[in-house]
Design a protein around this motif. Structure first.
Motif, PDB file in Angstrom:
ATOM      1  N   THR A  49       0.814  -1.219   0.000  1.00  0.00           N
ATOM      2  CA  THR A  49       0.000   0.000   0.000  1.00  0.00           C
ATOM      3  C   THR A  49       0.844   1.264   0.000  1.00  0.00           C
ATOM      4  OG1 THR A  49      -0.148  -0.020   2.426  1.00  0.00           O
ATOM      5  CG2 THR A  49      -1.893  -1.160   1.196  1.00  0.00           C
ATOM      6  N   VAL A  50       0.266   2.293  -0.652  1.00  0.00           N
ATOM      7  CA  VAL A  50       0.925   3.595  -0.745  1.00  0.00           C
ATOM      8  C   VAL A  50      -0.122   4.690  -0.568  1.00  0.00           C
ATOM      9  CG1 VAL A  50       2.274   5.178  -2.180  1.00  0.00           C
ATOM     10  CG2 VAL A  50       2.618   2.701  -2.386  1.00  0.00           C
ATOM     11  N   LEU A  51       0.178   5.666   0.252  1.00  0.00           N
ATOM     12  CA  LEU A  51      -0.601   6.901   0.349  1.00  0.00           C
ATOM     13  C   LEU A  51       0.271   8.023  -0.160  1.00  0.00           C
ATOM     14  CD1 LEU A  51      -3.017   8.630   1.327  1.00  0.00           C
ATOM     15  CD2 LEU A  51      -1.877   8.729   3.573  1.00  0.00           C
ATOM     16  N   THR A  52      -0.240   8.782  -1.141  1.00  0.00           N
ATOM     17  CA  THR A  52       0.557   9.871  -1.694  1.00  0.00           C
ATOM     18  C   THR A  52      -0.298  11.101  -1.908  1.00  0.00           C
ATOM     19  OG1 THR A  52       2.075  10.491  -3.485  1.00  0.00           O
ATOM     20  CG2 THR A  52       0.178   9.153  -4.089  1.00  0.00           C
ATOM     21  N   ARG A  53       0.342  12.234  -1.893  1.00  0.00           N
ATOM     22  CA  ARG A  53      -0.355  13.479  -2.187  1.00  0.00           C
ATOM     23  C   ARG A  53      -0.802  13.483  -3.644  1.00  0.00           C
ATOM     24  NH1 ARG A  53       1.589  18.466  -3.850  1.00  0.00           N
ATOM     25  NH2 ARG A  53       3.735  17.725  -3.715  1.00  0.00           N
ATOM     26  N   GLU A  54      -1.913  14.131  -3.923  1.00  0.00           N
ATOM     27  CA  GLU A  54      -2.418  14.219  -5.293  1.00  0.00           C
ATOM     28  C   GLU A  54      -1.336  14.799  -6.215  1.00  0.00           C
ATOM     29  OE1 GLU A  54      -5.969  16.478  -7.822  1.00  0.00           O
ATOM     30  OE2 GLU A  54      -5.973  16.502  -5.629  1.00  0.00           O
ATOM     31  N   GLY A  55      -1.065  14.105  -7.307  1.00  0.00           N
ATOM     32  CA  GLY A  55      -0.108  14.588  -8.293  1.00  0.00           C
ATOM     33  C   GLY A  55       1.348  14.421  -7.915  1.00  0.00           C
ATOM     34  N   ASP A  56       1.631  13.556  -6.921  1.00  0.00           N
ATOM     35  CA  ASP A  56       3.012  13.358  -6.470  1.00  0.00           C
ATOM     36  C   ASP A  56       3.260  11.857  -6.360  1.00  0.00           C
ATOM     37  OD1 ASP A  56       5.245  15.205  -4.702  1.00  0.00           O
ATOM     38  OD2 ASP A  56       5.260  13.041  -4.364  1.00  0.00           O
ATOM     39  N   ASN A  57       4.415  11.384  -6.853  1.00  0.00           N
ATOM     40  CA  ASN A  57       4.655   9.940  -6.814  1.00  0.00           C
ATOM     41  C   ASN A  57       5.934   9.518  -6.094  1.00  0.00           C
ATOM     42  OD1 ASN A  57       6.714  10.422  -8.651  1.00  0.00           O
ATOM     43  ND2 ASN A  57       5.772   9.274 -10.336  1.00  0.00           N
ATOM     44  N   LEU A  58       6.491  10.407  -5.272  1.00  0.00           N
ATOM     45  CA  LEU A  58       7.709  10.046  -4.547  1.00  0.00           C
ATOM     46  C   LEU A  58       7.480   8.807  -3.680  1.00  0.00           C
ATOM     47  CD1 LEU A  58      10.650  10.719  -3.785  1.00  0.00           C
ATOM     48  CD2 LEU A  58       9.744  12.158  -1.936  1.00  0.00           C
ATOM     49  N   ALA A  59       6.336   8.731  -3.010  1.00  0.00           N
ATOM     50  CA  ALA A  59       6.062   7.592  -2.134  1.00  0.00           C
ATOM     51  C   ALA A  59       5.961   6.294  -2.925  1.00  0.00           C
ATOM     52  CB  ALA A  59       4.774   7.828  -1.346  1.00  0.00           C
ATOM     53  N   ILE A  60       5.510   6.371  -4.183  1.00  0.00           N
ATOM     54  CA  ILE A  60       5.425   5.163  -5.007  1.00  0.00           C
ATOM     55  C   ILE A  60       6.830   4.645  -5.301  1.00  0.00           C
ATOM     56  CG2 ILE A  60       4.589   4.201  -7.175  1.00  0.00           C
ATOM     57  CD1 ILE A  60       2.473   6.455  -7.192  1.00  0.00           C
ATOM     58  N   HIS A  61       7.724   5.551  -5.680  1.00  0.00           N
ATOM     59  CA  HIS A  61       9.110   5.146  -5.918  1.00  0.00           C
ATOM     60  C   HIS A  61       9.699   4.494  -4.667  1.00  0.00           C
ATOM     61  CE1 HIS A  61      10.109   6.818  -9.910  1.00  0.00           C
ATOM     62  NE2 HIS A  61       9.180   7.714  -9.640  1.00  0.00           N
ATOM     63  N   ARG A  62       9.435   5.101  -3.509  1.00  0.00           N
ATOM     64  CA  ARG A  62       9.983   4.543  -2.263  1.00  0.00           C
ATOM     65  C   ARG A  62       9.377   3.178  -1.958  1.00  0.00           C
ATOM     66  NH1 ARG A  62      11.367   1.906   0.927  1.00  0.00           N
ATOM     67  NH2 ARG A  62      12.204   2.241   3.033  1.00  0.00           N
ATOM     68  N   ALA A  63       8.101   3.009  -2.215  1.00  0.00           N
ATOM     69  CA  ALA A  63       7.432   1.737  -1.923  1.00  0.00           C
ATOM     70  C   ALA A  63       8.054   0.594  -2.705  1.00  0.00           C
ATOM     71  CB  ALA A  63       5.945   1.838  -2.236  1.00  0.00           C
ATOM     72  N   LEU A  64       8.471   0.863  -3.929  1.00  0.00           N
ATOM     73  CA  LEU A  64       9.003  -0.210  -4.765  1.00  0.00           C
ATOM     74  C   LEU A  64      10.332  -0.737  -4.246  1.00  0.00           C
ATOM     75  CD1 LEU A  64       7.916   1.121  -8.249  1.00  0.00           C
ATOM     76  CD2 LEU A  64       7.005  -0.846  -7.007  1.00  0.00           C
ATOM     77  N   ASP A  65      10.992   0.014  -3.368  1.00  0.00           N
ATOM     78  CA  ASP A  65      12.187  -0.521  -2.710  1.00  0.00           C
ATOM     79  C   ASP A  65      11.836  -1.694  -1.802  1.00  0.00           C
ATOM     80  OD1 ASP A  65      13.779   1.351  -3.920  1.00  0.00           O
ATOM     81  OD2 ASP A  65      13.964   2.647  -2.155  1.00  0.00           O
ATOM     82  N   ASP A  66      10.593  -1.729  -1.304  1.00  0.00           N
ATOM     83  CA  ASP A  66      10.167  -2.766  -0.373  1.00  0.00           C
ATOM     84  C   ASP A  66       9.339  -3.850  -1.055  1.00  0.00           C
ATOM     85  OD1 ASP A  66      11.386  -1.260   1.562  1.00  0.00           O
ATOM     86  OD2 ASP A  66       9.536  -0.450   2.406  1.00  0.00           O
ATOM     87  N   ALA A  67       9.179  -3.769  -2.367  1.00  0.00           N
ATOM     88  CA  ALA A  67       8.309  -4.712  -3.077  1.00  0.00           C
ATOM     89  C   ALA A  67       8.862  -6.127  -3.038  1.00  0.00           C
ATOM     90  CB  ALA A  67       8.118  -4.263  -4.520  1.00  0.00           C
ATOM     91  N   GLN A  68       7.954  -7.078  -2.968  1.00  0.00           N
ATOM     92  CA  GLN A  68       8.296  -8.485  -3.066  1.00  0.00           C
ATOM     93  C   GLN A  68       7.592  -9.063  -4.286  1.00  0.00           C
ATOM     94  OE1 GLN A  68       7.136 -10.242   0.660  1.00  0.00           O
ATOM     95  NE2 GLN A  68       8.404  -8.837   1.863  1.00  0.00           N
ATOM     96  N   PRO A  69       8.207 -10.008  -4.971  1.00  0.00           N
ATOM     97  CA  PRO A  69       7.578 -10.591  -6.157  1.00  0.00           C
ATOM     98  C   PRO A  69       6.164 -11.089  -5.846  1.00  0.00           C
ATOM     99  CG  PRO A  69       9.850 -11.319  -6.004  1.00  0.00           C
ATOM    100  CD  PRO A  69       9.551 -10.590  -4.719  1.00  0.00           C
ATOM    101  N   GLY A  70       5.222 -10.717  -6.699  1.00  0.00           N
ATOM    102  CA  GLY A  70       3.834 -11.116  -6.513  1.00  0.00           C
ATOM    103  C   GLY A  70       2.973 -10.077  -5.841  1.00  0.00           C
ATOM    104  N   ASP A  71       3.577  -8.997  -5.303  1.00  0.00           N
ATOM    105  CA  ASP A  71       2.795  -7.928  -4.685  1.00  0.00           C
ATOM    106  C   ASP A  71       1.898  -7.236  -5.709  1.00  0.00           C
ATOM    107  OD1 ASP A  71       3.839  -8.244  -2.146  1.00  0.00           O
ATOM    108  OD2 ASP A  71       5.278  -6.593  -2.316  1.00  0.00           O
ATOM    109  N   VAL A  72       0.760  -6.740  -5.215  1.00  0.00           N
ATOM    110  CA  VAL A  72      -0.064  -5.813  -5.989  1.00  0.00           C
ATOM    111  C   VAL A  72       0.098  -4.428  -5.365  1.00  0.00           C
ATOM    112  CG1 VAL A  72      -2.399  -5.193  -6.710  1.00  0.00           C
ATOM    113  CG2 VAL A  72      -1.715  -7.595  -6.650  1.00  0.00           C
ATOM    114  N   LEU A  73       0.546  -3.471  -6.156  1.00  0.00           N
ATOM    115  CA  LEU A  73       0.766  -2.105  -5.681  1.00  0.00           C
ATOM    116  C   LEU A  73      -0.569  -1.373  -5.656  1.00  0.00           C
ATOM    117  CD1 LEU A  73       3.035  -0.057  -4.918  1.00  0.00           C
ATOM    118  CD2 LEU A  73       3.095   0.586  -7.338  1.00  0.00           C
TER     119      LEU A  73
END
Length: 220
Positions: free
Chosen positions: A63-87
């Motif tokens: 899961t990711v919560l981000t400010r409207e129109g900003d994707n920094l948190a998405i980039h950070r989340a992918l550092d913690d991704a595991q194969p098979g996750d749904v973002l």
């Protein structure tokens, strides 16, 4: 991260342990049936729709919560991704700027993301379809995002009117998106099997009645 940006504005929680054990079983069933097994609850609203036909995904939520129109948190989340996750991204339902595009799609595929759900906008839809990354969002805009934060990773969020917690099982297809609470996967799978059994029996009765009607001689 693949970008050079400070992430001090991003809160990162410790994600729960997740398992892919239930994924193959849930892959057998359409989202409509999953929704029925959930008593028609935990289905995201129809604004969250597939961005290319035929995409299907099942997996635990990152899961990711981000400010409207900003994707920094998405980039950070992918550092913690595991194969098979749904973002699963709460971008506050923003309709002015995309928070996702083809470069993030490339990163998602590289780390093994099974699909992406966005309560907000994407861009580069055709390229993402060509890449084969299943994607659901509220729509498309060519306007790109900022990368300042704030945001949060691996915390409970709202997406499409449904609460999604890290590790909940997300099931998505052309009809939409369902969220199965992690602690209910066995129960919902049992219900799904019963629903499937009923539907197969119903179809068999209908087909038998159709064959009987065809075989019946026409009245004079």
């Amino acid at each position: 991260m693949f970008i050079d940006a400070p992430t001090t504005s991003i809160t990162v929680a410790t994600r729960p342990e997740t398992s892919l054990a239930a994924v193959p079983d849930f892959q057998k069933f359409p989202v409509a049936n999953v929704g029925d097994a959930l008593d028609r609850l935990n289905l995201m609203d129809t604004g969250i729709r597939t961005q290319w036909t035929g995409g299907v995904c099942v997996g635990p939520a990152l899961t990711v919560l981000t400010r409207e129109g900003d994707n920094l948190a998405i980039h950070r989340a992918l550092d913690d991704a595991q194969p098979g996750d749904v973002l699963v991204i709460n971008a506050l339902g923003g309709t002015t700027r995309a928070v996702f595009g083809d470069l993030l799609a490339e990163v998602c595929l590289a780390v093994g993301i099974a699909g992406v759900i966005i309560d907000g906008l994407t861009r580069d839809r055709a390229t993402i379809e060509a890449l084969g990354l299943p994607l659901w969002s509220r729509g498309v805009s060519p306007a790109g995002p900022a990368k300042f934060g704030p945001g949060a990773v691996s915390t409970p969020i709202a997406c499409g009117g449904v609460v999604v917690r890290p590790g909940d099982l997300v099931v998505a297809d052309d009809d939409g998106v369902a969220v199965v609470p992690a602690e209910r996967t066995d129960e919902i799978l049992y219900r799904l099997q019963k629903i499937d059994q009923f539907e197969e029996q119903f179809r068999a009765r209908v087909r038998e009645a159709s064959r009987s009607a065809i075989a019946q001689p026409a009245g004079r």
